[in-house]
Each structure stands twice: as structure tokens, then as C-alpha cells.
Scaffold this motif. Structure first.
Motif, short mmCIF file in Angstrom:
data_model
loop_
_atom_site.label_atom_id
_atom_site.label_comp_id
_atom_site.label_asym_id
_atom_site.label_seq_id
_atom_site.Cartn_x
_atom_site.Cartn_y
_atom_site.Cartn_z
N UNK A 152 45.46 5.41 35.56
CA UNK A 152 46.86 5.11 35.24
C UNK A 152 47.51 6.28 34.50
N UNK A 153 46.96 7.47 34.70
CA UNK A 153 47.51 8.64 34.02
C UNK A 153 48.98 8.85 34.37
N UNK A 154 49.37 8.53 35.61
CA UNK A 154 50.77 8.70 36.01
C UNK A 154 51.69 7.78 35.21
N UNK A 155 51.20 6.60 34.84
CA UNK A 155 52.00 5.68 34.01
C UNK A 155 52.10 6.21 32.60
N UNK A 156 50.99 6.68 32.06
CA UNK A 156 50.98 7.20 30.70
C UNK A 156 51.83 8.45 30.58
N UNK A 157 51.75 9.34 31.57
CA UNK A 157 52.54 10.58 31.53
C UNK A 157 54.04 10.29 31.64
N UNK A 158 54.38 9.21 32.33
CA UNK A 158 55.78 8.84 32.49
C UNK A 158 56.41 8.39 31.18
N UNK A 159 55.59 7.87 30.29
CA UNK A 159 56.12 7.35 29.03
C UNK A 159 56.55 5.90 29.12
N UNK A 160 55.98 5.16 30.09
CA UNK A 160 56.32 3.74 30.21
C UNK A 160 55.95 2.98 28.94
N UNK A 177 57.62 -0.18 24.68
CA UNK A 177 57.73 -0.21 26.14
C UNK A 177 59.10 0.30 26.56
N UNK A 178 59.14 1.09 27.63
CA UNK A 178 60.40 1.59 28.19
C UNK A 178 60.39 1.34 29.70
N UNK A 179 60.60 0.08 30.11
CA UNK A 179 60.51 -0.26 31.54
C UNK A 179 61.52 0.45 32.41
N UNK A 180 62.62 0.95 31.83
CA UNK A 180 63.62 1.66 32.62
C UNK A 180 63.11 2.97 33.18
N UNK A 181 62.01 3.49 32.63
CA UNK A 181 61.45 4.75 33.14
C UNK A 181 60.69 4.56 34.45
N UNK A 182 60.34 3.30 34.74
CA UNK A 182 59.59 3.02 35.96
C UNK A 182 60.54 2.77 37.13
N UNK A 219 62.48 -1.28 25.03
CA UNK A 219 63.77 -0.62 25.22
C UNK A 219 64.15 -0.72 26.70
N UNK A 220 65.17 -1.51 26.99
CA UNK A 220 65.55 -1.78 28.39
C UNK A 220 66.61 -0.82 28.91
N UNK A 258 68.78 -2.61 23.75
CA UNK A 258 69.51 -1.99 24.86
C UNK A 258 69.35 -2.78 26.16
N UNK A 259 69.26 -4.10 26.03
CA UNK A 259 69.10 -4.90 27.23
C UNK A 259 70.43 -5.00 27.98
N UNK A 260 70.42 -4.86 29.30
CA UNK A 260 71.63 -5.01 30.12
C UNK A 260 71.94 -6.49 30.35
#
Length: 373
Positions: A152-160, A177-182, A219-220, A258-260
Motif C-alpha cells: 500500500x505504498x502508493x496510498x501512503x505516498x499519496x498522503x491519504x 485522513x484526507x479522502x479527497x486525495x484519493x 479532512x474532506x 471541510x465537509x462538502x
């Protein structure tokens, strides 16, 4: 009385699950003397990489690392009595050996204490949680198969996700958690769950976390229809079930920032699966950082959330997990712990009706999400 019910007379007839199943322990695991009631932790903490801001794994032979203040807190909040601690662990160990003799699970003190603390030293509920912990792995193989940080290195590198370097004044680490990065086109949602589970496994190692629990900051920013609708209610139910009933961690608060507008639809998917106590711990702040600071003090928050702490290094937690690759291989890349185990019919995630990887994630929620959007 419940207090008396949980204090069953312990027996001192214990072997490891490797010995009980007549299997040869993997070479990465240390040998355990026959008849010993201690099973060493899979990794030697002295051999693990040093990360000054996060505690090392517990020692092979249990030794309490709680401060006097946390011992008092555990006594008050978790019904943990230091003078009975190892006797309680032995009682749970005996229950496992008697009621689930085929279960392949760690039996060392440090591991079993996680489940006792998460269920306030109620033996029966602790055993149920332990079974759920393993049943979740069996029910969701796409999450737990070959589960290790490098996958899951790609998830960790993304900063999710990341963990703030300083706990709050109550000693709780903050999972950010920053789900908007995914983006759904980048990789499957289940990879996020894999990274989240590995993070929780690391967070629960220190005894401080077992007593204090954790706080989630989500953080959404940037979350839209594609992210909101992709998991679907079936996957949402699985994630919530594992966090609530299948993992020995105390989630003390979930702060949403920052939820929409669409978050109303997202929460509508999640809420039916939340227990009332957990639902009450969700706090929505919008873009009001002052509201956030009333729950998480600015001294532990980075500048992007109006805090005074140093800028959040999203790669720090990634390095932490990747440096523990071998530890997770030992923990997760082993034979099925439930092979030959008969679980109760109502066990977590067993026999879930409907849904699956092929289900339409928009079904039953599309209209509500579009309405909120």
C-alpha cells in the motif's frame, strides 16, 4: 454480579497455537519453551527501527509500561486492576484454549491485553472481539491477503492518511485522513482500507493507546461525487463493522472538517451501521477551525488547521510503516487463523446478505447523494 463473573479461576495449562496445531513455527518467530504461558512477541523491539516520536513495540515478555496516572485511569475507566492483570489475561487465554482450541492466534500477554482493555475486562466480550478480529480477515480476503506496508505504498505516498506526531492533552494519537486525495481511477478503494488497518495495528501496540484511545481527524477537502459513491453501502458496512466490533481500539472522537454538502449523503450511508455511542462521537466542524480547536487544541495541529505545530510531514508515517515491513509479514502473512474453527452463526461479517465486488455502488444511495450534491 458482572464484576464477579469476569474473575474466573485461571488454569495454568497453556501452549502456543503453533504447538496446539502441530505446526512448525515460521523461522521469523522465536522458540517458546514447552508449557510456558508466555509467547514472545513476533518481533524484537530492539531490532525495530527507532522512531523517536512513536513508542517502540512492547517487549517480548510483558512488563507494564503505563505511568501511575494511566494505571489509575485504566482502573477507573477500564476496570483494570494491576494486581489482577496477568490473572485476567490467563483467564482469557484459558477460555480461548477451551472454547476455540483450533484458533490460531497469538496468546502472549501484551496481545490479549488489547482485547481485555477494549472490552473493559469482560472476558466473554473480549473473546467475542478476538473472534471478530480474525473473522474480519476471513470475510474480507481482498483486504487482508498479503497485508504489508509495501503493498500500500502508493496510498501512503499519496498522503491519504497520517498520524500527527504529538498526542492531544488526553494522550490520544490523532489519525488524520484526507479522502479527497484519493481518486477512484487511481486504485481501488480497498487499498485505502488496507493502509488504514495497518495504521491501526501500529497505533494499538503502545499500552498508552490501549488506555487512552485515539482521535480521528477527517479532512474532506476535495471530496466529490466520485469518492462519495464509490465504496457503496456494502463496503461501508464492512469498514464500520471491523472498526466497531472487530478491532481492539477505542475511537474516542471523529472530527470532520471541510465537509462538502454531499457529506450528508455520505453520513447517511454510514450512520445506520454505527452504534449510538459511536454516532454521537462524530463532530462536524465545516470550515470553522475555532470549532475544531475546541476539540483538538491548536498546539498539536499543523498550520493548515490553524495550529501552531510544525508542518505535517505526510511521509513520516509512511516511513514508520515501511520500516516495520517484516513485523507485518510475521503478523499477517501466515496460514488462515480460522481454518478448522467453527464460529457462531451471528459472528461478524459471516454470511452477509447481498452485495459484493460486483454490486452497483450507486444503488440505493444515488438519489440521496445527488440530492445533497
Amino acid at each position: 454480579m458482572h464484576y464477579l463473573k469476569r474473575r474466573r479461576s485461571p488454569q495454568r495449562n497453556v501452549v502456543t497455537w503453533f504447538q496446539r496445531t502441530n505446526q512448525t513455527a515460521p523461522s521469523l518467530l522465536p522458540e517458546v519453551p514447552q508449557g510456558s504461558h508466555h509467547r514472545s512477541h513476533p518481533m524484537d523491539p530492539l531490532a525495530s527501527p527507532a522512531h523517536g516520536w512513536f513508542p517502540a513495540p512492547p517487549p517480548p515478555i510483558y512488563c507494564c509500561t503505563l505511568t501511575p496516572a494511566l494505571v489509575a485511569k485504566a482502573r477507573e475507566e477500564l476496570q483494570e486492576k494491576p494486581e489482577w492483570r496477568l490473572r485476567d489475561v490467563q483467564a482469557l487465554r484459558d477460555m480461548i484454549l477451551k472454547e476455540q482450541p483450533n484458533l490460531r492466534t497469538r496468546l502472549d500477554d501484551a496481545f490479549l491485553l488489547r482485547f481485555l482493555r477494549a472490552r473493559k475486562f469482560d472476558y466473554d466480550r473480549a473473546l467475542e472481539l478476538l473472534l471478530n478480529y480474525h473473522a474480519g480477515r476471513k470475510a474480507w480476503p481482498e483486504v487482508f491477503q498479503d497485508l504489508k506496508p509495501s503493498t500500500v505504498k502508493h496510498v501512503l505516498d499519496l498522503g491519504f492518511l497520517s498520524v500527527l506526531p504529538h498526542p492531544d492533552p488526553s494522550g490520544r494519537y490523532i489519525l488524520c485522513l484526507q479522502p479527497g486525495k484519493w481518486k477512484p481511477n487511481d486504485y481501488p478503494f480497498v487499498d485505502n482500507v488496507r493502509a488504514l488497518y495497518l495504521t491501526l495495528e501500529k497505533l494499538i501496540q503502545p499500552e498508552d493507546t490501549q488506555v487512552n484511545g485515539i482521535v480521528i481527524l477527517a479532512d474532506y477537502t476535495g471530496v466529490g461525487m466520485s469518492q462519495a459513491s464509490n465504496p457503496g453501502p456494502f463496503l461501508a458496512k464492512k469498514v464500520v463493522s471491523i472498526l466497531q466490533d472487530g478491532f481492539p481500539i477505542r475511537i474516542k472522537a471523529v472530527n470532520i472538517i471541510n465537509e462538502p454538502r454531499i457529506f450528508k449523503g455520505i453520513f447517511a450511508i454510514i450512520k445506520p451501521f454505527l452504534k449510538e455511542k459511536m454516532a454521537e462521537r462524530y463532530v462536524l466542524h465545516g470550515s470553522d477551525v475555532r470549532s475544531l480547536h475546541r476539540n483538538i487544541p491548536p498546539t498539536v495541529l499543523p498550520g493548515q488547521y490553524g495550529g501552531s505545530a510544525a508542518h505535517l510531514d505526510m511521509s513520516a508515517w509512511s516511513r514508520m510503516l515501511l520500516d516495520c515491513e517484516e513485523e507485518f509479514i510475521v503478523e499477517f502473512c501466515q496460514p488462515d487463523p480460522l481454518e478448522g474453527v467453527v464460529l457462531p452463526e451471528d459472528m461478524l461479517l459471516e454470511g452477509e446478505a447481498g452485495g459484493g465486488p460486483e454490486e452497483d455502488p450507486f444503488r440505493a444511495v444515488r438519489s440521496q447523494l445527488y440530492y445533497c450534491y
